[in-house]
Design a protein around this motif. Sequence first.
Motif, PDB file in Angstrom:
ATOM      1  N   ARG A  41      -0.420  -6.761   2.867  1.00  0.00           N
ATOM      2  CA  ARG A  41      -0.758  -6.312   1.514  1.00  0.00           C
ATOM      3  C   ARG A  41      -1.568  -7.391   0.801  1.00  0.00           C
ATOM      4  O   ARG A  41      -2.564  -7.112   0.124  1.00  0.00           O
TER       5      ARG A  41
ATOM      6  N   HIS B 139      -5.422  -7.043  -0.592  1.00  0.00           N
ATOM      7  CA  HIS B 139      -5.734  -7.323  -1.993  1.00  0.00           C
ATOM      8  C   HIS B 139      -6.749  -8.463  -2.107  1.00  0.00           C
ATOM      9  O   HIS B 139      -7.614  -8.440  -2.992  1.00  0.00           O
TER      10      HIS B 139
ATOM     11  N   VAL C 164     -10.154  -6.971  -1.510  1.00  0.00           N
ATOM     12  CA  VAL C 164     -10.623  -6.216  -2.669  1.00  0.00           C
ATOM     13  C   VAL C 164     -11.017  -7.147  -3.815  1.00  0.00           C
ATOM     14  O   VAL C 164     -11.952  -6.854  -4.564  1.00  0.00           O
ATOM     15  N   ALA C 165     -10.322  -8.280  -3.940  1.00  0.00           N
ATOM     16  CA  ALA C 165     -10.599  -9.213  -5.037  1.00  0.00           C
ATOM     17  C   ALA C 165     -12.014  -9.771  -4.985  1.00  0.00           C
ATOM     18  O   ALA C 165     -12.535 -10.251  -5.999  1.00  0.00           O
TER      19      ALA C 165
ATOM     20  N   ARG D 166      -7.318  -1.276  -5.253  1.00  0.00           N
ATOM     21  CA  ARG D 166      -5.982  -1.893  -5.260  1.00  0.00           C
ATOM     22  C   ARG D 166      -4.910  -0.822  -5.401  1.00  0.00           C
ATOM     23  O   ARG D 166      -3.889  -0.845  -4.698  1.00  0.00           O
ATOM     24  N   ASN D 167      -5.121   0.100  -6.327  1.00  0.00           N
ATOM     25  CA  ASN D 167      -4.140   1.165  -6.519  1.00  0.00           C
ATOM     26  C   ASN D 167      -4.034   2.057  -5.284  1.00  0.00           C
ATOM     27  O   ASN D 167      -2.947   2.501  -4.900  1.00  0.00           O
TER      28      ASN D 167
ATOM     29  N   ILE E 108      -4.642   1.177  -2.154  1.00  0.00           N
ATOM     30  CA  ILE E 108      -3.923   0.435  -1.116  1.00  0.00           C
ATOM     31  C   ILE E 108      -2.416   0.529  -1.332  1.00  0.00           C
ATOM     32  O   ILE E 108      -1.645   0.801  -0.401  1.00  0.00           O
ATOM     33  N   ASP E 109      -1.973   0.326  -2.586  1.00  0.00           N
ATOM     34  CA  ASP E 109      -0.541   0.345  -2.868  1.00  0.00           C
ATOM     35  C   ASP E 109       0.059   1.743  -2.783  1.00  0.00           C
ATOM     36  O   ASP E 109       1.215   1.898  -2.382  1.00  0.00           O
TER      37      ASP E 109
END
Length: 203
Positions: free
Chosen positions: A91, A95, A98-99, A190-191, A193-194
Motif C-alpha cells: 500500500r 501511494h 501516486v505521490a 489514492r482513493n 487504490i484503498d
Amino acid sequence: MASVAAPQGDAPRERRTRLSPERESELYAAVLDLLREVGYESLTMDGIAARTRCSKATLYRQWTGKPELVAQALRHEKPATLDGIDTGSLRGDLHALVAQIDDRQVEKDTALMRALIHAVHTHPELLQALRDVLIDPELTGFNALLARAVERGEIAADRPATAYVSHMLIGALVARPLLEDKPADAVFLRNYIDAVVVPALGL
C-alpha cells in the motif's frame, strides 16, 4: 579494383552521436507538444524535424522512426516511476507511486493518452514500440513490487487478484475521463487504490 558498396538494406544503421540530456529533453517535449496538436496520424518526421530544428538524418540516427520516437518521448515524460520505491508495504509503495503525479500534467495529457489508445488499434508498429520501450519495462518493475509483497507475506502467493493489479490501475486511468469527464488525478488514484486494489489483494 573499385570497391562495391553494400546494398542499402545490408548496411548497418548509423547509431547515435549522443545528444546531450538537455537537447534530448527539449526534443521529447517538442514531440509531445506536436502530438497533442496534430495527433498521431498527422505527426510526421518532417514535422518533428521542423519543430525541433533538427535534421531528419539526425532523427533517424537516434530513433528508428516515428513509433520509437513517440514511445521514447512518452517514457521520458511519464508522470511517475517505480525506480527507488520500496516503503516496506505494498500500500505504501502504491501511494508513493501516486505521490509523484503532477495533476496539471495528468490533465494536460488525458486527451493525448485517449488519442494514443485509438492510434494503437490502427498502427501495430506503435503498439509494439510502446510495449518494447514503455509497457514491458514498467510491468517488469511492477511485478517486482508485487513479488516483494508476496515475500513479505502481505499477499498470498495464490491470490487471484495479484495478476490483475496492473489491469485495475490502467482501467482507472482510462475509465475516469470516460465516465466522469475528469482526469485520474492523485486524489482519485489514492482513493481507488484503498477502495479497490487493497481489498482485492486482501491487505
